[in-house]
Design a protein around this motif. Structure first.
Motif, PDB file in Angstrom:
ATOM      1  N   LEU A  28      -0.548  -3.610   7.044  1.00  0.00           N
ATOM      2  CA  LEU A  28      -1.821  -4.290   7.325  1.00  0.00           C
ATOM      3  C   LEU A  28      -1.712  -5.138   8.595  1.00  0.00           C
ATOM      4  CD1 LEU A  28      -4.718  -5.061   6.584  1.00  0.00           C
ATOM      5  CD2 LEU A  28      -3.761  -6.884   5.158  1.00  0.00           C
ATOM      6  N   GLU A  29      -0.651  -5.917   8.708  1.00  0.00           N
ATOM      7  CA  GLU A  29      -0.471  -6.798   9.862  1.00  0.00           C
ATOM      8  C   GLU A  29      -0.345  -6.021  11.171  1.00  0.00           C
ATOM      9  OE1 GLU A  29       2.889  -9.301   9.075  1.00  0.00           O
ATOM     10  OE2 GLU A  29       1.925 -10.286   7.379  1.00  0.00           O
ATOM     11  N   GLU A  30       0.380  -4.917  11.135  1.00  0.00           N
ATOM     12  CA  GLU A  30       0.682  -4.189  12.365  1.00  0.00           C
ATOM     13  C   GLU A  30      -0.338  -3.125  12.727  1.00  0.00           C
ATOM     14  OE1 GLU A  30       3.024  -5.012  14.490  1.00  0.00           O
ATOM     15  OE2 GLU A  30       3.675  -6.642  13.199  1.00  0.00           O
ATOM     16  N   THR A  31      -1.065  -2.575  11.742  1.00  0.00           N
ATOM     17  CA  THR A  31      -1.980  -1.470  12.026  1.00  0.00           C
ATOM     18  C   THR A  31      -3.423  -1.760  11.637  1.00  0.00           C
ATOM     19  OG1 THR A  31      -1.742  -0.376   9.872  1.00  0.00           O
ATOM     20  CG2 THR A  31      -0.124   0.188  11.593  1.00  0.00           C
ATOM     21  N   GLY A  32      -3.634  -2.762  10.775  1.00  0.00           N
ATOM     22  CA  GLY A  32      -4.971  -3.037  10.284  1.00  0.00           C
ATOM     23  C   GLY A  32      -5.378  -2.160   9.114  1.00  0.00           C
ATOM     24  N   LEU A  33      -4.500  -1.255   8.688  1.00  0.00           N
ATOM     25  CA  LEU A  33      -4.790  -0.381   7.551  1.00  0.00           C
ATOM     26  C   LEU A  33      -4.515  -1.123   6.246  1.00  0.00           C
ATOM     27  CD1 LEU A  33      -3.153   2.982   8.677  1.00  0.00           C
ATOM     28  CD2 LEU A  33      -5.590   2.459   8.559  1.00  0.00           C
ATOM     29  N   GLU A  34      -5.506  -1.159   5.368  1.00  0.00           N
ATOM     30  CA  GLU A  34      -5.300  -1.744   4.046  1.00  0.00           C
ATOM     31  C   GLU A  34      -4.716  -0.667   3.146  1.00  0.00           C
ATOM     32  OE1 GLU A  34      -8.223  -4.311   2.300  1.00  0.00           O
ATOM     33  OE2 GLU A  34      -9.217  -4.491   4.240  1.00  0.00           O
ATOM     34  N   VAL A  35      -3.582  -0.960   2.563  1.00  0.00           N
ATOM     35  CA  VAL A  35      -2.859   0.014   1.758  1.00  0.00           C
ATOM     36  C   VAL A  35      -3.273  -0.090   0.296  1.00  0.00           C
ATOM     37  CG1 VAL A  35      -0.561   0.682   0.945  1.00  0.00           C
ATOM     38  CG2 VAL A  35      -0.893  -0.002   3.314  1.00  0.00           C
ATOM     39  N   ILE A  36      -3.608   1.038  -0.291  1.00  0.00           N
ATOM     40  CA  ILE A  36      -3.785   1.125  -1.739  1.00  0.00           C
ATOM     41  C   ILE A  36      -2.395   1.407  -2.291  1.00  0.00           C
ATOM     42  CG2 ILE A  36      -4.859   2.424  -3.610  1.00  0.00           C
ATOM     43  CD1 ILE A  36      -7.112   3.119  -1.565  1.00  0.00           C
ATOM     44  N   LEU A  37      -1.865   0.481  -3.075  1.00  0.00           N
ATOM     45  CA  LEU A  37      -0.460   0.569  -3.487  1.00  0.00           C
ATOM     46  C   LEU A  37      -0.114   1.894  -4.153  1.00  0.00           C
ATOM     47  CD1 LEU A  37       0.402  -3.048  -4.642  1.00  0.00           C
ATOM     48  CD2 LEU A  37       1.016  -1.904  -2.522  1.00  0.00           C
ATOM     49  N   ARG A  38      -1.050   2.505  -4.871  1.00  0.00           N
ATOM     50  CA  ARG A  38      -0.728   3.791  -5.513  1.00  0.00           C
ATOM     51  C   ARG A  38      -0.554   4.912  -4.490  1.00  0.00           C
ATOM     52  NH1 ARG A  38      -6.161   3.128  -7.031  1.00  0.00           N
ATOM     53  NH2 ARG A  38      -7.521   4.626  -5.992  1.00  0.00           N
ATOM     54  N   ASP A  39      -1.052   4.708  -3.251  1.00  0.00           N
ATOM     55  CA  ASP A  39      -0.878   5.703  -2.187  1.00  0.00           C
ATOM     56  C   ASP A  39       0.449   5.545  -1.451  1.00  0.00           C
ATOM     57  OD1 ASP A  39      -3.321   6.813  -2.766  1.00  0.00           O
ATOM     58  OD2 ASP A  39      -4.388   5.776  -1.153  1.00  0.00           O
ATOM     59  N   LEU A  40       1.154   4.456  -1.714  1.00  0.00           N
ATOM     60  CA  LEU A  40       2.445   4.200  -1.082  1.00  0.00           C
ATOM     61  C   LEU A  40       3.523   4.736  -2.018  1.00  0.00           C
ATOM     62  CD1 LEU A  40       3.505   2.808   1.482  1.00  0.00           C
ATOM     63  CD2 LEU A  40       3.706   0.720   0.158  1.00  0.00           C
TER      64      LEU A  40
END
Length: 65
Positions: A28-40
């Motif tokens: 999030l900090e480096e790319t602005g992408l909000e991560v859905i934890l189940r997708d990680l």
């Protein structure tokens, strides 16, 4: 590797934070992408560097700069 990106790294600083949460925060900090934890998805731990390696599913309509 073709079609794969490497995000910058972050270490776990708080003992109540998992490596998955640390990865999501750094993305999030480096790319602005909000991560859905189940997708990680956890892949493995690299013992040489003592780091966890994850794969992130980025949805088709996600605009990337």
């Amino acid at each position: 590797m073709q079609h794969l990106w490497q995000s910058v790294c972050r270490s776990v600083k708080d003992y109540d934070e998992s490596s998955r949460q640390a990865a999501a925060k750094e993305i999030l900090e480096e790319t602005g992408l909000e991560v859905i934890l189940r997708d990680l998805q956890y892949l493995f731990n690299n013992p040489e560097y003592d780091c966890d390696v994850y794969k992130l599913k980025v949805h088709l309509r996600t605009e990337l700069d």
